[in-house]
Motif scaffolding. Sequence first.
Motif, PDB file in Angstrom:
ATOM      1  N   GLY A   1       2.814   7.019   4.603  1.00  0.00           N
ATOM      2  CA  GLY A   1       3.959   7.387   3.789  1.00  0.00           C
ATOM      3  C   GLY A   1       3.841   6.884   2.366  1.00  0.00           C
ATOM      4  O   GLY A   1       2.805   7.034   1.710  1.00  0.00           O
ATOM      5  N   VAL A   2       4.912   6.262   1.873  1.00  0.00           N
ATOM      6  CA  VAL A   2       4.927   5.794   0.488  1.00  0.00           C
ATOM      7  C   VAL A   2       3.934   4.666   0.261  1.00  0.00           C
ATOM      8  O   VAL A   2       3.558   4.381  -0.895  1.00  0.00           O
ATOM      9  N   ASP A   3       3.497   4.023   1.334  1.00  0.00           N
ATOM     10  CA  ASP A   3       2.519   2.943   1.199  1.00  0.00           C
ATOM     11  C   ASP A   3       1.086   3.445   1.307  1.00  0.00           C
ATOM     12  O   ASP A   3       0.146   2.647   1.345  1.00  0.00           O
ATOM     13  N   GLY A   4       0.912   4.736   1.392  1.00  0.00           N
ATOM     14  CA  GLY A   4      -0.425   5.322   1.460  1.00  0.00           C
ATOM     15  C   GLY A   4      -0.685   6.221   0.272  1.00  0.00           C
ATOM     16  O   GLY A   4      -0.169   6.010  -0.827  1.00  0.00           O
ATOM     17  N   GLY A   5      -1.517   7.246   0.493  1.00  0.00           N
ATOM     18  CA  GLY A   5      -1.779   8.208  -0.569  1.00  0.00           C
ATOM     19  C   GLY A   5      -2.802   7.744  -1.582  1.00  0.00           C
ATOM     20  O   GLY A   5      -2.924   8.342  -2.656  1.00  0.00           O
ATOM     21  N   ARG A   6      -3.547   6.707  -1.283  1.00  0.00           N
ATOM     22  CA  ARG A   6      -4.605   6.233  -2.178  1.00  0.00           C
ATOM     23  C   ARG A   6      -5.933   6.192  -1.424  1.00  0.00           C
ATOM     24  O   ARG A   6      -5.952   6.163  -0.191  1.00  0.00           O
ATOM     25  N   ILE A   7      -7.017   6.161  -2.154  1.00  0.00           N
ATOM     26  CA  ILE A   7      -8.345   6.100  -1.543  1.00  0.00           C
ATOM     27  C   ILE A   7      -8.760   4.640  -1.419  1.00  0.00           C
ATOM     28  O   ILE A   7      -8.926   3.929  -2.417  1.00  0.00           O
ATOM     29  N   VAL A   8      -8.911   4.205  -0.186  1.00  0.00           N
ATOM     30  CA  VAL A   8      -9.294   2.824   0.090  1.00  0.00           C
ATOM     31  C   VAL A   8     -10.800   2.657   0.032  1.00  0.00           C
ATOM     32  O   VAL A   8     -11.318   1.632  -0.425  1.00  0.00           O
ATOM     33  N   PHE A   9     -11.508   3.699   0.497  1.00  0.00           N
ATOM     34  CA  PHE A   9     -12.974   3.606   0.541  1.00  0.00           C
ATOM     35  C   PHE A   9     -13.577   4.994   0.449  1.00  0.00           C
ATOM     36  O   PHE A   9     -13.012   5.960   0.962  1.00  0.00           O
ATOM     37  N   GLN A  10     -14.721   5.099  -0.226  1.00  0.00           N
ATOM     38  CA  GLN A  10     -15.531   6.308  -0.224  1.00  0.00           C
ATOM     39  C   GLN A  10     -16.999   5.914  -0.311  1.00  0.00           C
ATOM     40  O   GLN A  10     -17.398   5.177  -1.202  1.00  0.00           O
ATOM     41  N   GLY A  11     -17.762   6.412   0.659  1.00  0.00           N
ATOM     42  CA  GLY A  11     -19.173   6.100   0.672  1.00  0.00           C
ATOM     43  C   GLY A  11     -19.768   6.314   2.047  1.00  0.00           C
ATOM     44  O   GLY A  11     -19.131   6.913   2.931  1.00  0.00           O
ATOM     45  N   PRO A  12     -20.990   5.827   2.288  1.00  0.00           N
ATOM     46  CA  PRO A  12     -21.618   5.978   3.604  1.00  0.00           C
ATOM     47  C   PRO A  12     -20.808   5.266   4.681  1.00  0.00           C
ATOM     48  O   PRO A  12     -20.247   4.186   4.432  1.00  0.00           O
ATOM     49  N   PRO A  13     -20.730   5.837   5.880  1.00  0.00           N
ATOM     50  CA  PRO A  13     -19.930   5.209   6.949  1.00  0.00           C
ATOM     51  C   PRO A  13     -20.384   3.792   7.285  1.00  0.00           C
ATOM     52  O   PRO A  13     -19.555   2.963   7.683  1.00  0.00           O
ATOM     53  N   ALA A  14     -21.675   3.511   7.134  1.00  0.00           N
ATOM     54  CA  ALA A  14     -22.161   2.165   7.456  1.00  0.00           C
ATOM     55  C   ALA A  14     -21.497   1.120   6.570  1.00  0.00           C
ATOM     56  O   ALA A  14     -21.250  -0.018   7.009  1.00  0.00           O
ATOM     57  N   ARG A  15     -21.218   1.477   5.333  1.00  0.00           N
ATOM     58  CA  ARG A  15     -20.577   0.528   4.417  1.00  0.00           C
ATOM     59  C   ARG A  15     -19.085   0.401   4.688  1.00  0.00           C
ATOM     60  O   ARG A  15     -18.455  -0.558   4.246  1.00  0.00           O
TER      61      ARG A  15
ATOM     62  N   SER B   1      22.231  12.896   0.679  1.00  0.00           N
ATOM     63  CA  SER B   1      21.020  13.676   0.447  1.00  0.00           C
ATOM     64  C   SER B   1      19.823  12.774   0.205  1.00  0.00           C
ATOM     65  O   SER B   1      18.714  13.047   0.688  1.00  0.00           O
ATOM     66  N   GLU B   2      20.041  11.703  -0.531  1.00  0.00           N
ATOM     67  CA  GLU B   2      18.941  10.764  -0.804  1.00  0.00           C
ATOM     68  C   GLU B   2      18.508  10.041   0.458  1.00  0.00           C
ATOM     69  O   GLU B   2      17.331   9.690   0.618  1.00  0.00           O
ATOM     70  N   VAL B   3      19.440   9.808   1.367  1.00  0.00           N
ATOM     71  CA  VAL B   3      19.084   9.166   2.634  1.00  0.00           C
ATOM     72  C   VAL B   3      18.152  10.059   3.443  1.00  0.00           C
ATOM     73  O   VAL B   3      17.190   9.584   4.055  1.00  0.00           O
ATOM     74  N   LEU B   4      18.407  11.390   3.430  1.00  0.00           N
ATOM     75  CA  LEU B   4      17.556  12.311   4.183  1.00  0.00           C
ATOM     76  C   LEU B   4      16.135  12.339   3.638  1.00  0.00           C
ATOM     77  O   LEU B   4      15.201  12.700   4.357  1.00  0.00           O
ATOM     78  N   GLU B   5      15.950  11.979   2.384  1.00  0.00           N
ATOM     79  CA  GLU B   5      14.612  11.966   1.789  1.00  0.00           C
ATOM     80  C   GLU B   5      13.883  10.659   2.034  1.00  0.00           C
ATOM     81  O   GLU B   5      12.693  10.537   1.741  1.00  0.00           O
ATOM     82  N   MET B   6      14.563   9.667   2.570  1.00  0.00           N
ATOM     83  CA  MET B   6      13.928   8.384   2.871  1.00  0.00           C
ATOM     84  C   MET B   6      13.003   8.509   4.069  1.00  0.00           C
ATOM     85  O   MET B   6      13.241   9.309   4.979  1.00  0.00           O
ATOM     86  N   SER B   7      11.951   7.710   4.098  1.00  0.00           N
ATOM     87  CA  SER B   7      11.144   7.591   5.300  1.00  0.00           C
ATOM     88  C   SER B   7      11.899   6.755   6.320  1.00  0.00           C
ATOM     89  O   SER B   7      12.858   6.041   5.979  1.00  0.00           O
ATOM     90  N   ALA B   8      11.495   6.825   7.564  1.00  0.00           N
ATOM     91  CA  ALA B   8      12.169   6.048   8.609  1.00  0.00           C
ATOM     92  C   ALA B   8      12.080   4.554   8.325  1.00  0.00           C
ATOM     93  O   ALA B   8      13.036   3.802   8.561  1.00  0.00           O
ATOM     94  N   GLN B   9      10.935   4.118   7.802  1.00  0.00           N
ATOM     95  CA  GLN B   9      10.756   2.697   7.477  1.00  0.00           C
ATOM     96  C   GLN B   9      11.714   2.273   6.372  1.00  0.00           C
ATOM     97  O   GLN B   9      12.372   1.225   6.452  1.00  0.00           O
ATOM     98  N   GLU B  10      11.799   3.095   5.315  1.00  0.00           N
ATOM     99  CA  GLU B  10      12.690   2.778   4.204  1.00  0.00           C
ATOM    100  C   GLU B  10      14.147   2.794   4.649  1.00  0.00           C
ATOM    101  O   GLU B  10      14.947   1.931   4.262  1.00  0.00           O
ATOM    102  N   ALA B  11      14.518   3.775   5.470  1.00  0.00           N
ATOM    103  CA  ALA B  11      15.896   3.872   5.943  1.00  0.00           C
ATOM    104  C   ALA B  11      16.256   2.702   6.844  1.00  0.00           C
ATOM    105  O   ALA B  11      17.401   2.209   6.825  1.00  0.00           O
ATOM    106  N   PHE B  12      15.305   2.211   7.623  1.00  0.00           N
ATOM    107  CA  PHE B  12      15.562   1.070   8.498  1.00  0.00           C
ATOM    108  C   PHE B  12      15.950  -0.157   7.674  1.00  0.00           C
ATOM    109  O   PHE B  12      16.877  -0.898   8.030  1.00  0.00           O
ATOM    110  N   ARG B  13      15.240  -0.360   6.546  1.00  0.00           N
ATOM    111  CA  ARG B  13      15.576  -1.486   5.670  1.00  0.00           C
ATOM    112  C   ARG B  13      16.898  -1.233   4.940  1.00  0.00           C
ATOM    113  O   ARG B  13      17.686  -2.146   4.717  1.00  0.00           O
ATOM    114  N   PHE B  14      17.131   0.021   4.575  1.00  0.00           N
ATOM    115  CA  PHE B  14      18.315   0.367   3.788  1.00  0.00           C
ATOM    116  C   PHE B  14      19.600   0.121   4.588  1.00  0.00           C
ATOM    117  O   PHE B  14      20.606  -0.342   4.030  1.00  0.00           O
ATOM    118  N   PHE B  15      19.593   0.438   5.885  1.00  0.00           N
ATOM    119  CA  PHE B  15      20.801   0.298   6.701  1.00  0.00           C
ATOM    120  C   PHE B  15      20.861  -1.048   7.418  1.00  0.00           C
ATOM    121  O   PHE B  15      21.338  -1.135   8.556  1.00  0.00           O
TER     122      PHE B  15
END
Length: 965
Positions: A575-589, A798-812
Amino acid sequence: MPTAKASNATNGAAAPAALDVIRVRGARDHNLRDIDLELPRNQLIAFCGVSGSGKTTMAIDTLYAEGQRRYMESFSTYTRQFLDQLDKPDADVIEGLPPAVAVTQNQTSRSNRATVATATEIADHLRLLFARIGRVICSGCGQEVHRDSPESIARWLQDQPAGRRGMLAYPHETDSPTWREELVEAGFVRAIIGSHTYNLDDPSVRDLPTGGSVLVVVDRLTTPGTSEGRLTESIESALHHGADHCQLLLETDNASPAAGAADIDGRRWQVFRFGRSLHCGVCDLSYTEPSPQLFNFNSPLGACHECEGFGSIIETDMGLVVPDPTKSLRQGAVAPWNSPSYLHELEELIALAPDRGIPLDVPFAELAPQHLDVVLHGSPEHEFGGLDGFFRWLERRKYKMHLRVFLSRWRSYRACEACGGSRLKPDALAVRIGGKNLAEVCGQTAGAALNFLTSLPLSDTEQQVGQVMLNQVRARLEYLVEVGLAYLPLDRSLRTLSSGESQRVAMTSTLGSSLVDMLYVLDEPTAGLHHVDVKRLTGAIHRLRDRGNTVIVVDHEEDVIAGADQAVEFGPAAGVDGGRIVFQGPPARLCETPDSSTGDWLAGRRSMVPGGQRRAAENWVELTGASGNNLQEVDLRVPLGVLSVVTGVSGAGKSSLVLQTLYPALVASLGKENGRSADQSPLPYASLSGSAHIDNVVQVDQQAISRSPRSNPVTYIKAFDPIRAVFAEQPDAQTLGLTSGHFSFNVEGGRCETCQGAGRVEVDMQFLADITMRCRECDGRRYRPEVLGVKYRGRDISEVLEMSAQEAFRFFRGHKKVQQKLKVLLDVGLGYVPLGQPSSTLSGGEAQRLKLAGSLAGKQTGRSLFVMDEPTRGLHFSDIVRLIDCFDALLEVGHSLLVIEHNVQLILAADHVIDLGPGAAGEGGRIVATGTPEQVAKKPDSATGRSLAEALRKNAEAVRELDDE
């Protein structure tokens, strides 16, 4: 089921013509964080990472979507309205993109018309092959049926023994009162009427009654002395006047048994029939000209008239109508009449019983034939229609959904007698290649069909005409054999396949093709596959790359990642904590990267190490004599109160045993059969015991939860009710008189009526593609302004419906009812999913976990047996740990779990393993090992046992290394 989608994109004007990389700059779709990515072409690239980290967004929604969009741009605006179009990816630059093909995870087809042959396009090529080189064989005499021409008929006549007298004639109808005059005016002199030859100017002919048929003599001849020119001209005239049909009568002493015979003018004649159409002169049978549509059971031109191409006919099943024949009529032996809505039918029968002498208190099985006749067909004098009249009444009203569902409960399928289950018309079945018709070829297994088509004896002309079709069919059959599906019949319905079989069948058209320089995007191709089957599939994927293609595989399977040329991990979380590239290269590395969650598992830094005491069974459910599909009289014992896993290679019989036999048998035993349709009856079995130890049985499968975009995770787990209550308690809401109902987007009151709470409206663009755009009235926020004015902690509904389950759990925080509901989404690994995401957009694995969350949120009462089909599909190693914790929570409150699974990580966590095999289809269908994972690992004849032994060895090595550190 997974479906193949194709595009034919070009690189675009700005892209270099010979770019050797696929370059993406500024990708921002969904949760992607403005990332840049360069992928080498002509390599196998594995996308990995936790569920929801952005892998599929980059592969499908960005790379493939852009390839499809460029392809669509090459069509006219009129054509584009008929094509499904993906949204334009949100990225700054995408270049170097070759033509793209994607194989995605979609719902398995539920249609009876979908077969292995149709899904792999084998049927399409076979239809064309039969239409072009097939030979029509008469169903009466078994002789090949040819089209005749004047020249071929003349040559046939020239080959007859010399000196035989003959007559060339054509049939003519005498319906018109002036038929004789018409023939004379056309220049004809003689006609054969009955058993005599008459001159048409003979006065006696005028006295003959009209109606019927006569043979008009076109020419008299002697074999072979008649000149070929005159003979051809006469035959042409006979065919012209005889509507492309004519007859040759040759005088003989003894008529041949293979030909018709007639006595005319006191002499014996052999009758030979010819025609320009496909007509058997011996049997007087006509056949349809072969065309591809003639061999298509989905077309009215080819489908059997009786079953309309289904191969089976649905009819009332007395075994379902009277499930317990030991009951009497008064006790409710007729099940449909036990419903309160139709109890009056039984009351009418009871009222007329004394008049007809029907005993009401004897078992149904002991009723006399005359009494059964009243129950079945009714009693007109009492205005009672019986079961026949009752079901006819339902038929007339089956446009109502609830009546259609009710009617289906009392029906079952039987093979169509008209076509024998082949689905095709007789004319299509008369066409043969190598002695087999299309139904017989498709009735073979993939391996047998490959052998048949490879050794097919063809003439040079047939070889030249059919070579292209044969190559395409053989390539697809070779793929099916290569990935271990040689045992599948080509006419097998897709709905009867296991998930692993469906997955490999769906990829046949893609991996069995011969395209080069393409981008192939494969979304979890190993889903539903045993470790043995995974190795076969990876070999096929490698050959796809070796042909000069770029292959992107989104998968969590260790062998796929390790066998790739390059690995790209997305994350670090979902979710919001993803969306980035952690690694790119040969699988052995990848294994050497400390921040890589995937690397931790591949390197053994994290592993599922079995330990502690296994749970002991409290009771057992026992099923004996299961013999459906490939099951070989299987006796199954399922422990209760523990986590049981059913394993085995794909096609070993797991789904047949658990989903198609045990589950429906338990449903019926527990009296939960309401809503069951005809095709949900259990496969054959001998006995079932132990169902009294459970109160309910719940199947959690991967079917879509809802096709409606209004269904979403927060409504499915019933968490939206307490959330709406929170907003209704706010002072602003109470001041405006807003209740909890005003915060629902599914009912009138607080929702925006322009978009009816959907947030988006569809605009009909006529000849252009329809556009779905944000609602202008509410700006896509679903609600009226006064409702949106109510805020809780600075956020509106409406903004609550756009929250992820993790974010909503903290919000409520502080609202226990809301957090209890939302926590189940976190427990099953769906914390990254937005609360308002349409359920129809969830993957199969996500849908299954959401169903499990719904069961947890619903607090199943009593002791339930949860039956699951591969719940780890689409899950990362880390997500599976969460799933196992969720299973533990269910077991702790007294429930039982029976899971069909291939994932070794989950199998190691099981208390009891039931392994089927040892192979697939006829080589499977038996239980080869049972016990704890450690006990099964000691069974060398078990494919699962060997995989477990290897996993336990690796785990032991990892533990030793950690101890050394």
